[in-house]
Design a protein around this motif. Structure first.
Motif, PDB file in Angstrom:
ATOM      1  N   THR A   4       0.832  -1.204   0.000  1.00  0.00           N
ATOM      2  CA  THR A   4       0.000   0.000   0.000  1.00  0.00           C
ATOM      3  C   THR A   4       0.867   1.255   0.000  1.00  0.00           C
ATOM      4  O   THR A   4       0.604   2.204  -0.743  1.00  0.00           O
ATOM      5  CB  THR A   4      -0.934  -0.001   1.225  1.00  0.00           C
ATOM      6  N   GLU A   5       1.909   1.247   0.825  1.00  0.00           N
ATOM      7  CA  GLU A   5       2.783   2.420   0.905  1.00  0.00           C
ATOM      8  C   GLU A   5       3.482   2.704  -0.419  1.00  0.00           C
ATOM      9  O   GLU A   5       3.571   3.859  -0.850  1.00  0.00           O
ATOM     10  CB  GLU A   5       3.824   2.231   2.014  1.00  0.00           C
ATOM     11  N   TYR A  47       8.904   2.919 -13.827  1.00  0.00           N
ATOM     12  CA  TYR A  47       7.563   2.371 -13.665  1.00  0.00           C
ATOM     13  C   TYR A  47       6.580   3.417 -14.157  1.00  0.00           C
ATOM     14  O   TYR A  47       6.687   4.593 -13.852  1.00  0.00           O
ATOM     15  CB  TYR A  47       7.302   1.997 -12.203  1.00  0.00           C
ATOM     16  N   ARG A  48       5.595   2.995 -14.924  1.00  0.00           N
ATOM     17  CA  ARG A  48       4.695   3.933 -15.562  1.00  0.00           C
ATOM     18  C   ARG A  48       3.268   3.909 -15.015  1.00  0.00           C
ATOM     19  O   ARG A  48       2.472   4.764 -15.333  1.00  0.00           O
ATOM     20  CB  ARG A  48       4.657   3.659 -17.059  1.00  0.00           C
ATOM     21  N   SER A  49       2.946   2.923 -14.191  1.00  0.00           N
ATOM     22  CA  SER A  49       1.567   2.851 -13.695  1.00  0.00           C
ATOM     23  C   SER A  49       1.512   2.172 -12.331  1.00  0.00           C
ATOM     24  O   SER A  49       2.451   1.487 -11.925  1.00  0.00           O
ATOM     25  CB  SER A  49       0.686   2.064 -14.674  1.00  0.00           C
ATOM     26  N   LYS A  50       0.391   2.365 -11.662  1.00  0.00           N
ATOM     27  CA  LYS A  50       0.178   1.698 -10.369  1.00  0.00           C
ATOM     28  C   LYS A  50       0.186   0.186 -10.558  1.00  0.00           C
ATOM     29  O   LYS A  50       0.641  -0.545  -9.684  1.00  0.00           O
ATOM     30  CB  LYS A  50      -1.163   2.125  -9.761  1.00  0.00           C
ATOM     31  N   GLU A  51      -0.308  -0.257 -11.703  1.00  0.00           N
ATOM     32  CA  GLU A  51      -0.358  -1.701 -11.966  1.00  0.00           C
ATOM     33  C   GLU A  51       1.049  -2.300 -12.003  1.00  0.00           C
ATOM     34  O   GLU A  51       1.276  -3.398 -11.487  1.00  0.00           O
ATOM     35  CB  GLU A  51      -1.094  -1.985 -13.286  1.00  0.00           C
ATOM     36  N   GLU A  52       1.998  -1.589 -12.616  1.00  0.00           N
ATOM     37  CA  GLU A  52       3.378  -2.077 -12.647  1.00  0.00           C
ATOM     38  C   GLU A  52       3.955  -2.162 -11.235  1.00  0.00           C
ATOM     39  O   GLU A  52       4.648  -3.119 -10.907  1.00  0.00           O
ATOM     40  CB  GLU A  52       4.261  -1.166 -13.506  1.00  0.00           C
ATOM     41  N   VAL A  53       3.682  -1.166 -10.418  1.00  0.00           N
ATOM     42  CA  VAL A  53       4.172  -1.165  -9.037  1.00  0.00           C
ATOM     43  C   VAL A  53       3.518  -2.319  -8.273  1.00  0.00           C
ATOM     44  O   VAL A  53       4.180  -3.042  -7.534  1.00  0.00           O
ATOM     45  CB  VAL A  53       3.902   0.188  -8.345  1.00  0.00           C
ATOM     46  N   VAL A  57       5.535  -5.412  -6.454  1.00  0.00           N
ATOM     47  CA  VAL A  57       5.382  -5.772  -5.050  1.00  0.00           C
ATOM     48  C   VAL A  57       4.870  -7.206  -4.926  1.00  0.00           C
ATOM     49  O   VAL A  57       5.344  -7.975  -4.082  1.00  0.00           O
ATOM     50  CB  VAL A  57       4.455  -4.774  -4.319  1.00  0.00           C
ATOM     51  N   SER A  58       3.953  -7.606  -5.779  1.00  0.00           N
ATOM     52  CA  SER A  58       3.446  -8.983  -5.751  1.00  0.00           C
ATOM     53  C   SER A  58       4.560  -9.979  -6.045  1.00  0.00           C
ATOM     54  O   SER A  58       4.661 -11.032  -5.405  1.00  0.00           O
ATOM     55  CB  SER A  58       2.306  -9.155  -6.752  1.00  0.00           C
ATOM     56  N   ALA A  59       5.396  -9.652  -7.023  1.00  0.00           N
ATOM     57  CA  ALA A  59       6.523 -10.528  -7.359  1.00  0.00           C
ATOM     58  C   ALA A  59       7.494 -10.631  -6.184  1.00  0.00           C
ATOM     59  O   ALA A  59       7.997 -11.724  -5.869  1.00  0.00           O
ATOM     60  CB  ALA A  59       7.245 -10.021  -8.604  1.00  0.00           C
ATOM     61  N   LEU A  60       7.750  -9.508  -5.523  1.00  0.00           N
ATOM     62  CA  LEU A  60       8.643  -9.525  -4.358  1.00  0.00           C
ATOM     63  C   LEU A  60       8.045 -10.355  -3.230  1.00  0.00           C
ATOM     64  O   LEU A  60       8.750 -11.118  -2.564  1.00  0.00           O
ATOM     65  CB  LEU A  60       8.923  -8.094  -3.879  1.00  0.00           C
ATOM     66  N   GLU A  62       5.983 -12.864  -3.553  1.00  0.00           N
ATOM     67  CA  GLU A  62       6.062 -14.271  -3.959  1.00  0.00           C
ATOM     68  C   GLU A  62       7.481 -14.805  -3.770  1.00  0.00           C
ATOM     69  O   GLU A  62       7.678 -15.915  -3.274  1.00  0.00           O
ATOM     70  CB  GLU A  62       5.614 -14.424  -5.416  1.00  0.00           C
ATOM     71  N   ASP A  63       8.479 -14.002  -4.165  1.00  0.00           N
ATOM     72  CA  ASP A  63       9.872 -14.411  -3.965  1.00  0.00           C
ATOM     73  C   ASP A  63      10.168 -14.600  -2.485  1.00  0.00           C
ATOM     74  O   ASP A  63      10.835 -15.559  -2.095  1.00  0.00           O
ATOM     75  CB  ASP A  63      10.841 -13.376  -4.550  1.00  0.00           C
ATOM     76  N   ARG A  64       9.673 -13.693  -1.670  1.00  0.00           N
ATOM     77  CA  ARG A  64       9.881 -13.791  -0.222  1.00  0.00           C
ATOM     78  C   ARG A  64       9.230 -15.056   0.332  1.00  0.00           C
ATOM     79  O   ARG A  64       9.805 -15.770   1.138  1.00  0.00           O
ATOM     80  CB  ARG A  64       9.306 -12.548   0.451  1.00  0.00           C
ATOM     81  N   ARG A  65       8.016 -15.372  -0.130  1.00  0.00           N
ATOM     82  CA  ARG A  65       7.316 -16.572   0.315  1.00  0.00           C
ATOM     83  C   ARG A  65       8.102 -17.824  -0.075  1.00  0.00           C
ATOM     84  O   ARG A  65       8.289 -18.734   0.725  1.00  0.00           O
ATOM     85  CB  ARG A  65       5.910 -16.624  -0.286  1.00  0.00           C
ATOM     86  N   LYS A  66       8.606 -17.846  -1.314  1.00  0.00           N
ATOM     87  CA  LYS A  66       9.381 -19.000  -1.780  1.00  0.00           C
ATOM     88  C   LYS A  66      10.655 -19.170  -0.960  1.00  0.00           C
ATOM     89  O   LYS A  66      11.027 -20.288  -0.597  1.00  0.00           O
ATOM     90  CB  LYS A  66       9.726 -18.852  -3.261  1.00  0.00           C
ATOM     91  N   LEU A  67      11.353 -18.067  -0.678  1.00  0.00           N
ATOM     92  CA  LEU A  67      12.560 -18.139   0.138  1.00  0.00           C
ATOM     93  C   LEU A  67      12.249 -18.648   1.538  1.00  0.00           C
ATOM     94  O   LEU A  67      12.984 -19.462   2.093  1.00  0.00           O
ATOM     95  CB  LEU A  67      13.243 -16.764   0.224  1.00  0.00           C
ATOM     96  N   PHE A  68      11.152 -18.184   2.101  1.00  0.00           N
ATOM     97  CA  PHE A  68      10.733 -18.617   3.429  1.00  0.00           C
ATOM     98  C   PHE A  68      10.449 -20.117   3.426  1.00  0.00           C
ATOM     99  O   PHE A  68      10.914 -20.847   4.303  1.00  0.00           O
ATOM    100  CB  PHE A  68       9.499 -17.829   3.880  1.00  0.00           C
ATOM    101  N   GLN A  69       9.693 -20.592   2.424  1.00  0.00           N
ATOM    102  CA  GLN A  69       9.371 -22.008   2.330  1.00  0.00           C
ATOM    103  C   GLN A  69      10.634 -22.838   2.139  1.00  0.00           C
ATOM    104  O   GLN A  69      10.794 -23.898   2.738  1.00  0.00           O
ATOM    105  CB  GLN A  69       8.383 -22.269   1.177  1.00  0.00           C
ATOM    106  N   SER A  70      11.536 -22.346   1.309  1.00  0.00           N
ATOM    107  CA  SER A  70      12.797 -23.037   1.073  1.00  0.00           C
ATOM    108  C   SER A  70      13.607 -23.124   2.367  1.00  0.00           C
ATOM    109  O   SER A  70      14.181 -24.170   2.690  1.00  0.00           O
ATOM    110  CB  SER A  70      13.599 -22.292   0.008  1.00  0.00           C
ATOM    111  N   GLY A  71      13.628 -22.027   3.118  1.00  0.00           N
ATOM    112  CA  GLY A  71      14.340 -22.016   4.393  1.00  0.00           C
ATOM    113  C   GLY A  71      13.723 -22.975   5.386  1.00  0.00           C
ATOM    114  O   GLY A  71      14.437 -23.644   6.141  1.00  0.00           O
TER     115      GLY A  71
END
Length: 124
Positions: A4-5, A47-53, A57-60, A62-71
């Motif tokens: 959101t921020e 970045y040109r739009s809110k959708e890109e941002v 953030v969604s990709a980040l 997901e990456d964080r979730r995958k790293l957590f699961q891997s850990g």
């Protein structure tokens, strides 16, 4: 929430280039833990739009979730190995045969010999 921020920042800030630099910097830190000099060019993406941002953030997330699961998986496996070692040490202290301990713990006989030698040197 960070998502959101970042979206609010992108929406409210007139200097989109500055926000893009911040988002790219943040992305590099999230992915690599640092910004490699070879990655500086990626900081220039705008970045040109809110959708890109939102997608960033969604990709980040997901990456964080995958790293957590891997850990978690790695931590569980480490825990299993430690448990096997502790069990093997107890069995070695009871002077059980190496073959029997190996069959039970699935540790190799050479690993058990190392553990036995470790235990012997600790007693001295």
């Amino acid at each position: 929430m960070l998502k959101t921020e970042l979206i609010n920042l992108f929406s409210s800030e007139r200097d989109k280039e500055a926000v893009s630099l911040l988002l790219n910097w943040f992305k590099q830190l999230a992915i690599h833990g640092r910004i490699d000099p070879d990655d500086y060019q990626s900081l220039e993406y705008k970045y040109r739009s809110k959708e890109e941002v939102t997608m960033l953030v969604s990709a980040l997330e997901e990456d964080r979730r995958k790293l957590f699961q891997s850990g978690l998986r790695e931590g569980k496996e480490e825990g299993r190995i430690e448990e096997k070692i502790e069990n093997a040490k107890a069995m070695l202290a009871m002077e059980m045969e190496l073959k029997v301990i190996s069959d039970i713990t699935k540790l190799t006989e050479s690993q058990l010999v190392e553990l036995r030698d470790e235990l012997s040197s600790m007693k001295k």
